[in-house]
Design a protein around this motif. Structure first.
Motif, PDB file in Angstrom:
ATOM      1  N   GLN A  57      -6.627   7.520   7.777  1.00 21.07           N
ATOM      2  CA  GLN A  57      -7.235   6.254   8.212  1.00 21.07           C
ATOM      3  C   GLN A  57      -6.245   5.105   8.034  1.00 21.07           C
ATOM      4  O   GLN A  57      -6.149   4.214   8.869  1.00 21.07           O
ATOM      5  CB  GLN A  57      -8.518   5.970   7.416  1.00 21.07           C
ATOM      6  CG  GLN A  57      -9.675   6.865   7.792  1.00 21.07           C
ATOM      7  CD  GLN A  57     -10.059   6.735   9.267  1.00 21.07           C
ATOM      8  OE1 GLN A  57     -10.089   5.633   9.820  1.00 21.07           O
ATOM      9  NE2 GLN A  57     -10.356   7.853   9.908  1.00 21.07           N
ATOM     10  N   ASP A  58      -5.489   5.156   6.939  1.00 21.72           N
ATOM     11  CA  ASP A  58      -4.569   4.049   6.671  1.00 21.72           C
ATOM     12  C   ASP A  58      -3.412   4.040   7.671  1.00 21.72           C
ATOM     13  O   ASP A  58      -2.906   2.968   8.008  1.00 21.72           O
ATOM     14  CB  ASP A  58      -4.054   4.116   5.227  1.00 21.72           C
ATOM     15  CG  ASP A  58      -3.740   2.725   4.698  1.00 21.72           C
ATOM     16  OD1 ASP A  58      -4.517   1.791   4.967  1.00 21.72           O
ATOM     17  OD2 ASP A  58      -2.696   2.564   4.040  1.00 21.72           O
ATOM     18  N   ALA A  59      -3.016   5.211   8.129  1.00 22.75           N
ATOM     19  CA  ALA A  59      -1.958   5.257   9.157  1.00 22.75           C
ATOM     20  C   ALA A  59      -2.444   4.509  10.408  1.00 22.75           C
ATOM     21  O   ALA A  59      -1.682   3.753  11.028  1.00 22.75           O
ATOM     22  CB  ALA A  59      -1.599   6.702   9.486  1.00 22.75           C
ATOM     23  N   LEU A  60      -3.714   4.692  10.752  1.00 24.08           N
ATOM     24  CA  LEU A  60      -4.268   3.972  11.912  1.00 24.08           C
ATOM     25  C   LEU A  60      -4.349   2.471  11.613  1.00 24.08           C
ATOM     26  O   LEU A  60      -4.058   1.628  12.466  1.00 24.08           O
ATOM     27  CB  LEU A  60      -5.661   4.514  12.255  1.00 24.08           C
ATOM     28  CG  LEU A  60      -5.729   6.003  12.629  1.00 24.08           C
ATOM     29  CD1 LEU A  60      -7.173   6.448  12.813  1.00 24.08           C
ATOM     30  CD2 LEU A  60      -4.933   6.273  13.909  1.00 24.08           C
ATOM     31  N   PHE A  61      -4.749   2.172  10.382  1.00 21.75           N
ATOM     32  CA  PHE A  61      -4.848   0.765   9.977  1.00 21.75           C
ATOM     33  C   PHE A  61      -3.478   0.075  10.089  1.00 21.75           C
ATOM     34  O   PHE A  61      -3.377  -1.060  10.573  1.00 21.75           O
ATOM     35  CB  PHE A  61      -5.357   0.688   8.530  1.00 21.75           C
ATOM     36  CG  PHE A  61      -5.330  -0.700   7.950  1.00 21.75           C
ATOM     37  CD1 PHE A  61      -6.387  -1.584   8.169  1.00 21.75           C
ATOM     38  CD2 PHE A  61      -4.243  -1.147   7.205  1.00 21.75           C
ATOM     39  CE1 PHE A  61      -6.353  -2.878   7.656  1.00 21.75           C
ATOM     40  CE2 PHE A  61      -4.200  -2.438   6.692  1.00 21.75           C
ATOM     41  CZ  PHE A  61      -5.262  -3.301   6.915  1.00 21.75           C
ATOM     42  N   LEU A  62      -2.433   0.768   9.645  1.00 22.82           N
ATOM     43  CA  LEU A  62      -1.100   0.144   9.618  1.00 22.82           C
ATOM     44  C   LEU A  62      -0.595  -0.204  11.014  1.00 22.82           C
ATOM     45  O   LEU A  62       0.125  -1.192  11.184  1.00 22.82           O
ATOM     46  CB  LEU A  62      -0.098   1.053   8.902  1.00 22.82           C
ATOM     47  CG  LEU A  62      -0.282   1.168   7.382  1.00 22.82           C
ATOM     48  CD1 LEU A  62       0.750   2.115   6.788  1.00 22.82           C
ATOM     49  CD2 LEU A  62      -0.204  -0.195   6.685  1.00 22.82           C
ATOM     50  N   GLU A  64      -2.408  -1.350  13.362  1.00 25.78           N
ATOM     51  CA  GLU A  64      -3.055  -2.632  13.712  1.00 25.78           C
ATOM     52  C   GLU A  64      -2.490  -3.770  12.861  1.00 25.78           C
ATOM     53  O   GLU A  64      -2.352  -4.900  13.331  1.00 25.78           O
ATOM     54  CB  GLU A  64      -4.580  -2.533  13.542  1.00 25.78           C
ATOM     55  CG  GLU A  64      -5.214  -1.363  14.292  1.00 25.78           C
ATOM     56  CD  GLU A  64      -4.805  -1.311  15.762  1.00 25.78           C
ATOM     57  OE1 GLU A  64      -5.076  -2.277  16.486  1.00 25.78           O
ATOM     58  OE2 GLU A  64      -4.215  -0.283  16.186  1.00 25.78           O
ATOM     59  N   LEU A  65      -2.149  -3.458  11.606  1.00 29.55           N
ATOM     60  CA  LEU A  65      -1.541  -4.483  10.754  1.00 29.55           C
ATOM     61  C   LEU A  65      -0.166  -4.878  11.310  1.00 29.55           C
ATOM     62  O   LEU A  65       0.210  -6.053  11.303  1.00 29.55           O
ATOM     63  CB  LEU A  65      -1.405  -3.955   9.318  1.00 29.55           C
ATOM     64  CG  LEU A  65      -0.863  -4.945   8.282  1.00 29.55           C
ATOM     65  CD1 LEU A  65      -1.794  -6.154   8.119  1.00 29.55           C
ATOM     66  CD2 LEU A  65      -0.668  -4.265   6.918  1.00 29.55           C
ATOM     67  N   THR A  66       0.560  -3.908  11.825  1.00 20.84           N
ATOM     68  CA  THR A  66       1.866  -4.190  12.447  1.00 20.84           C
ATOM     69  C   THR A  66       1.685  -5.174  13.598  1.00 20.84           C
ATOM     70  O   THR A  66       2.435  -6.141  13.743  1.00 20.84           O
ATOM     71  CB  THR A  66       2.488  -2.880  12.973  1.00 20.84           C
ATOM     72  OG1 THR A  66       2.598  -1.973  11.892  1.00 20.84           O
ATOM     73  CG2 THR A  66       3.859  -3.111  13.573  1.00 20.84           C
ATOM     74  N   PRO A 148      -5.186 -10.757   1.452  1.00 24.63           N
ATOM     75  CA  PRO A 148      -5.773  -9.745   0.551  1.00 24.63           C
ATOM     76  C   PRO A 148      -5.134  -8.356   0.710  1.00 24.63           C
ATOM     77  O   PRO A 148      -4.976  -7.631  -0.269  1.00 24.63           O
ATOM     78  CB  PRO A 148      -7.258  -9.734   0.948  1.00 24.63           C
ATOM     79  CG  PRO A 148      -7.501 -11.100   1.485  1.00 24.63           C
ATOM     80  CD  PRO A 148      -6.237 -11.444   2.230  1.00 24.63           C
ATOM     81  N   CYS A 149      -4.731  -8.005   1.923  1.00 27.15           N
ATOM     82  CA  CYS A 149      -4.039  -6.719   2.164  1.00 27.15           C
ATOM     83  C   CYS A 149      -2.837  -6.575   1.245  1.00 27.15           C
ATOM     84  O   CYS A 149      -2.637  -5.537   0.613  1.00 27.15           O
ATOM     85  CB  CYS A 149      -3.390  -6.699   3.537  1.00 27.15           C
ATOM     86  SG  CYS A 149      -4.345  -6.317   4.887  1.00 27.15           S
ATOM     87  N   ALA A 150      -2.005  -7.604   1.244  1.00 24.18           N
ATOM     88  CA  ALA A 150      -0.752  -7.525   0.498  1.00 24.18           C
ATOM     89  C   ALA A 150      -0.998  -7.718  -1.000  1.00 24.18           C
ATOM     90  O   ALA A 150      -0.433  -6.998  -1.827  1.00 24.18           O
ATOM     91  CB  ALA A 150       0.212  -8.591   1.014  1.00 24.18           C
ATOM     92  N   THR A 178       5.362   2.892  -4.433  1.00 26.52           N
ATOM     93  CA  THR A 178       5.548   2.007  -3.266  1.00 26.52           C
ATOM     94  C   THR A 178       4.827   0.683  -3.476  1.00 26.52           C
ATOM     95  O   THR A 178       5.396  -0.398  -3.295  1.00 26.52           O
ATOM     96  CB  THR A 178       5.030   2.677  -1.979  1.00 26.52           C
ATOM     97  OG1 THR A 178       5.777   3.862  -1.759  1.00 26.52           O
ATOM     98  CG2 THR A 178       5.136   1.759  -0.768  1.00 26.52           C
ATOM     99  N   TYR A 179       3.557   0.762  -3.879  1.00 26.93           N
ATOM    100  CA  TYR A 179       2.769  -0.474  -3.939  1.00 26.93           C
ATOM    101  C   TYR A 179       3.003  -1.272  -5.230  1.00 26.93           C
ATOM    102  O   TYR A 179       2.660  -2.453  -5.283  1.00 26.93           O
ATOM    103  CB  TYR A 179       1.295  -0.182  -3.664  1.00 26.93           C
ATOM    104  CG  TYR A 179       1.106   0.178  -2.200  1.00 26.93           C
ATOM    105  CD1 TYR A 179       1.348  -0.770  -1.218  1.00 26.93           C
ATOM    106  CD2 TYR A 179       0.777   1.475  -1.807  1.00 26.93           C
ATOM    107  CE1 TYR A 179       1.234  -0.447   0.125  1.00 26.93           C
ATOM    108  CE2 TYR A 179       0.664   1.815  -0.456  1.00 26.93           C
ATOM    109  CZ  TYR A 179       0.893   0.836   0.498  1.00 26.93           C
ATOM    110  OH  TYR A 179       0.791   1.153   1.836  1.00 26.93           O
ATOM    111  N   ALA A 180       3.590  -0.647  -6.237  1.00 27.26           N
ATOM    112  CA  ALA A 180       3.920  -1.399  -7.461  1.00 27.26           C
ATOM    113  C   ALA A 180       5.366  -1.883  -7.430  1.00 27.26           C
ATOM    114  O   ALA A 180       5.885  -2.331  -8.447  1.00 27.26           O
ATOM    115  CB  ALA A 180       3.680  -0.518  -8.688  1.00 27.26           C
TER     116      ALA A 180
HETATM  117  C1  LIG Z   1      -6.395  -0.944   4.056  1.00 29.93           C
HETATM  118  C2  LIG Z   1      -5.037  -1.351   3.616  1.00 29.93           C
HETATM  119  N1  LIG Z   1      -4.864  -2.612   3.140  1.00 29.93           N
HETATM  120  C3  LIG Z   1      -3.600  -2.983   2.740  1.00 29.93           C
HETATM  121  C4  LIG Z   1      -2.518  -2.141   2.807  1.00 29.93           C
HETATM  122  C5  LIG Z   1      -1.203  -2.567   2.327  1.00 29.93           C
HETATM  123  N2  LIG Z   1      -0.390  -2.929   3.426  1.00 29.93           N
HETATM  124  C6  LIG Z   1      -2.756  -0.883   3.313  1.00 29.93           C
HETATM  125  N3  LIG Z   1      -1.772   0.024   3.408  1.00 29.93           N
HETATM  126  N4  LIG Z   1      -4.032  -0.467   3.703  1.00 29.93           N
END
Ligand SMILES: Cc1ncc(CN)c(N)n1
Length: 235
Positions: A57-62, A64-66, A148-150, A178-180
Motif C-alpha cells: 500500500q505504501d508503494a502506491l502511496f509514495l 502519489e506523494l511524489t 505530518p507525512c514527514a 531509513t526513517y530514523a
Molecule cells: C503513509 C505514509 N506517510 C508518510 C511516509 C513517509 N514518506 C510514508 N512512507 N507513508
C-alpha cells in the motif's frame, strides 16, 4: 507584495506555526507511537502478512506523494524551493521507493507487480486529500498537508529505534534505519522552516484552514497504520 519581498517579522514569544499545528492534535500524535502496528513494527513482532500489506500500500502511496512534491515546484518562484521539491521527488522515488522495492523482492514481487495491487480504502482516501491540495491549494496549504507525512515518520523512526535498538536480524531494520536517519529528519525540518517563514503573512482564516488540513493528514497517517494492522478490505 510577494513572500520574497516581505521582511520576516516573527513574534518570538509565540510558538511557531508548525508547533501550534502539532499542539492542536497532540493526543492523536502520541497515539501514532502507541498504535499496535507501530509497536509491533518496532519490536519486530509484526506478522509479515501485515508488513507486506503495508509495504504494498505504501508503494502506491509514495507514487502519489511524489506527484504532490512535483506539484509543489509549480507553486513557488524561489529557485532554492523549486530545487528542494525536485530533490524530494527524486528521493521519494530513489530512496523510499527503493526500500519498498527491496522488501517487495523479499515477497517475490517486481516493482511492476507491486503497482497492480488495488489501493485499500484508507489509502484511496488519503492520496486525493494530498493531491487536491497539491493542485488547487496554496503553497502553505500544500506544505501543511505533507508535513505530518514527514514529521510523523521521523518521530516514529526515532521513537522505535530508541525504545528497542534493532538487532542485526530484526526483520524491519532497514525500514527503521531509513526513517530514523538524519536525511529523513531534514525533510520535515525543511518543510517546517518554509511553513513557519510564511506564518506572519497568513490571516486568521488562512491559519484556521491549515489547522484543518494538518489534522486531516495526521488522522490519515494514524488510519494508514490501522489500515495495515487490520489489512483493510473493500466491502
Ligand atoms: C503513509 C505514509 N506517510 C508518510 C511516509 C513517509 N514518506 C510514508 N512512507 N507513508
Amino acid at each position: 507584495m510577494s513572500f520574497e519581498t516581505h521582511p520576516y517579522t516573527a513574534d518570538m514569544a509565540r510558538p511557531r506555526l508548525s508547533e501550534r499545528l502539532r499542539e492542536g492534535c497532540r493526543s492523536l500524535w502520541q497515539r501514532q507511537m502507541e498504535h499496535p502496528f507501530v509497536v509491533a513494527l518496532g519490536n519486530g513482532t509484526l506478522p509479515s502478512a501485515n508488513f507486506q500489506f503495508y509495504i504494498l500500500q505504501d508503494a502506491l502511496f509514495l507514487d502519489e506523494l511524489t506527484k504532490t512534491f512535483a506539484y509543489a515546484t509549480t507553486k513557488t518562484t524561489n529557485h532554492e524551493e523549486m530545487e528542494q521539491f525536485g530533490t524530494f521527488v527524486l528521493n521519494t522515488l530513489l530512496v523510499e521507493a527503493d526500500l519498498h522495492h527491496r522488501y517487495g523482492e523479499r515477497f517475490g514481487l517486481s516493482p511492476a507487480e507491486m503497482t497492480t495491487i488495488p489501493m485499500a480504502p484508507t489509502n484511496y482516501a488519503y492520496t486525493p486529500h494530498l493531491l487536491t491540495i497539491a493542485t488547487v491549494g496554496t503553497l502553505p496549504e500544500l506544505l501543511t498537508a505533507i508535513l505530518p507525512c514527514a514529521w510523523i515518520y521521523a518521530e516514529v523512526g526515532h521513537h522505535l529505534l530508541d525504545t528497542v535498538p534493532p538487532a542485526p536480524d530484526h526483520p524491519y531494520r532497514d525500514w527503521l534505519l531509513t526513517y530514523a536517519s538524519p536525511d529523513f529528519d531534514s525533510v520535515g525540518t525543511w518543510i517546517r522552516e518554509r511553513l513557519d517563514q510564511r506564518a506572519p503573512f497568513l490571516n486568521a482564516q488562512e491559519e484556521a484552514r491549515l489547522h484543518e488540513i494538518f489534522l486531516t493528514s495526521t488522522r490519515y497517517e494514524w488510519l494508514f497504520w490501522d489500515m495495515a494492522w487490520k489489512m483493510e478490505e473493500w466491502p
